[in-house]
Design a protein around this motif. Structure first.
Motif, PDB file in Angstrom:
ATOM      1  N   ILE A  31      36.380 116.219  -8.880  1.00 55.16           N
ATOM      2  CA  ILE A  31      36.428 116.568  -7.715  1.00 55.16           C
ATOM      3  C   ILE A  31      37.678 116.092  -6.976  1.00 55.16           C
ATOM      4  N   SER A  32      38.429 116.734  -6.547  1.00 53.95           N
ATOM      5  CA  SER A  32      39.792 116.705  -5.656  1.00 53.95           C
ATOM      6  C   SER A  32      40.035 117.352  -4.576  1.00 53.95           C
ATOM      7  N   LEU A  33      40.608 116.988  -3.629  1.00 58.19           N
ATOM      8  CA  LEU A  33      41.001 117.836  -2.407  1.00 58.19           C
ATOM      9  C   LEU A  33      42.644 118.024  -2.098  1.00 58.19           C
ATOM     10  N   SER A  34      42.831 119.036  -1.473  1.00 60.36           N
ATOM     11  CA  SER A  34      44.442 119.291  -1.428  1.00 60.36           C
ATOM     12  C   SER A  34      45.098 118.107  -0.372  1.00 60.36           C
ATOM     13  N   SER A  35      44.329 117.593   0.278  1.00 60.46           N
ATOM     14  CA  SER A  35      44.753 116.686   1.219  1.00 60.46           C
ATOM     15  C   SER A  35      43.353 115.626   1.578  1.00 60.46           C
ATOM     16  N   ALA A  36      43.601 114.183   1.401  1.00 68.41           N
ATOM     17  CA  ALA A  36      42.822 113.227   1.498  1.00 68.41           C
ATOM     18  C   ALA A  36      42.605 112.863   3.082  1.00 68.41           C
ATOM     19  N   THR A  85      42.831 122.898   7.257  1.00 68.76           N
ATOM     20  CA  THR A  85      42.253 123.394   5.998  1.00 68.76           C
ATOM     21  C   THR A  85      42.486 122.723   4.761  1.00 68.76           C
ATOM     22  N   VAL A  86      41.367 122.537   3.986  1.00 70.40           N
ATOM     23  CA  VAL A  86      41.576 121.598   2.628  1.00 70.40           C
ATOM     24  C   VAL A  86      40.970 122.451   1.618  1.00 70.40           C
ATOM     25  N   THR A  87      41.548 122.381   0.417  1.00 69.33           N
ATOM     26  CA  THR A  87      41.237 123.072  -0.742  1.00 69.33           C
ATOM     27  C   THR A  87      40.450 122.136  -1.752  1.00 69.33           C
ATOM     28  N   VAL A  88      39.057 122.742  -2.047  1.00 69.69           N
ATOM     29  CA  VAL A  88      38.439 121.953  -3.040  1.00 69.69           C
ATOM     30  C   VAL A  88      38.650 122.268  -4.363  1.00 69.69           C
ATOM     31  N   THR A  89      38.875 121.448  -5.294  1.00 64.42           N
ATOM     32  CA  THR A  89      38.939 121.674  -6.828  1.00 64.42           C
ATOM     33  C   THR A  89      38.017 120.801  -7.373  1.00 64.42           C
ATOM     34  N   SER A  90      36.926 121.535  -8.196  1.00 62.71           N
ATOM     35  CA  SER A  90      35.897 120.746  -8.773  1.00 62.71           C
ATOM     36  C   SER A  90      35.436 121.359 -10.311  1.00 62.71           C
ATOM     37  N   ARG A 122      29.054 120.216  -2.752  1.00 67.45           N
ATOM     38  CA  ARG A 122      28.522 120.098  -1.417  1.00 67.45           C
ATOM     39  C   ARG A 122      29.324 119.205  -0.444  1.00 67.45           C
ATOM     40  N   LEU A 123      29.009 119.422   0.731  1.00 70.47           N
ATOM     41  CA  LEU A 123      29.933 118.361   1.695  1.00 70.47           C
ATOM     42  C   LEU A 123      28.721 117.733   2.398  1.00 70.47           C
ATOM     43  N   GLY A 140      28.200 116.511  -8.846  1.00 68.29           N
ATOM     44  CA  GLY A 140      27.734 115.647 -10.064  1.00 68.29           C
ATOM     45  C   GLY A 140      27.910 114.186  -9.337  1.00 68.29           C
ATOM     46  N   ALA A 141      28.394 113.198 -10.181  1.00 70.79           N
ATOM     47  CA  ALA A 141      28.559 111.770  -9.901  1.00 70.79           C
ATOM     48  C   ALA A 141      29.913 111.500  -9.038  1.00 70.79           C
ATOM     49  N   SER A 142      30.746 112.693  -8.900  1.00 76.20           N
ATOM     50  CA  SER A 142      32.060 112.295  -8.363  1.00 76.20           C
ATOM     51  C   SER A 142      32.213 112.616  -6.940  1.00 76.20           C
ATOM     52  N   VAL A 143      32.774 111.737  -6.096  1.00 70.32           N
ATOM     53  CA  VAL A 143      33.000 112.009  -4.580  1.00 70.32           C
ATOM     54  C   VAL A 143      34.518 111.988  -4.374  1.00 70.32           C
TER      55      VAL A 143
END
Length: 120
Positions: free
Chosen positions: A35-40, A52-57, A62-63, A105-108
Motif C-alpha cells: 500500500i502507498s499514498l500519493s503523499s505521506a 486529498t490523497v490517492t491510495v494505491t494498494s 481500510r483506514l 493485509g500486513a502493510s501499513v
C-alpha cells in the motif's frame, strides 16, 4: 473384505492429500500486500480546508484513526480511490498534528496531517 478395507483406506488417504493446496494461503497474501499514498503528509493553513490523497494498494484497504478536527471522506476502499480530508480551522496557538493509518493485509501506510497555528 480385507481388500475392500485396504482400498478404502488408500482412497481416503489419496483424497486427503490431494485436497491440500497452498493457493489460498492468507499468510502468503499478507506477506505480498502493498500500500502507498500519493503523499505521506498533508499540510493546511490555520483556516483549514480540504486535502486529498490517492491510495494505491494490492487489495482492498481500510483506514484507522479518528480526530475531532480532521474528517476523512472514506474509511475503506480499493486501489486508486481518493480520500478527501476536511480539516477544520485551527483557533489554537499551537500547530496540530494527527496520524491516520491505511492498511491492506500486513502493510501499513501512515498519513500525517498538520494544521498551522492560528497565532504565531
Amino acid at each position: 473384505m480385507k481388500l475392500l478395507r485396504t482400498i478404502m483406506i488408500a482412497l481416503s488417504a489419496t483424497l486427503a492429500l490431494g485436497s491440500c493446496s497452498d493457493d489460498n494461503d492468507p499468510a502468503a497474501d499478507n506477506e505480498n500486500a502493498s500500500i502507498s499514498l500519493s503523499s505521506a503528509t498533508l499540510q493546511v493553513g490555520k483556516e483549514g480546508g480540504t486535502s486529498t490523497v490517492t491510495v494505491t494498494s494490492s487489495s482492498d484497504w481500510r483506514l484507522a484513526g479518528t480526530c475531532d478536527w480532521a474528517h476523512p471522506s472514506a474509511t475503506s476502499g480499493k486501489s486508486g480511490d481518493e480520500v478527501t480530508f476536511t480539516i477544520e480551522p485551527n483557533t489554537d496557538q499551537e500547530s496540530r498534528k494527527v496520524t491516520f493509518k491505511f492498511f491492506t493485509g500486513a502493510s501499513v501506510a501512515p498519513l500525517e496531517i498538520e494544521s498551522a497555528p492560528a497565532y504565531v
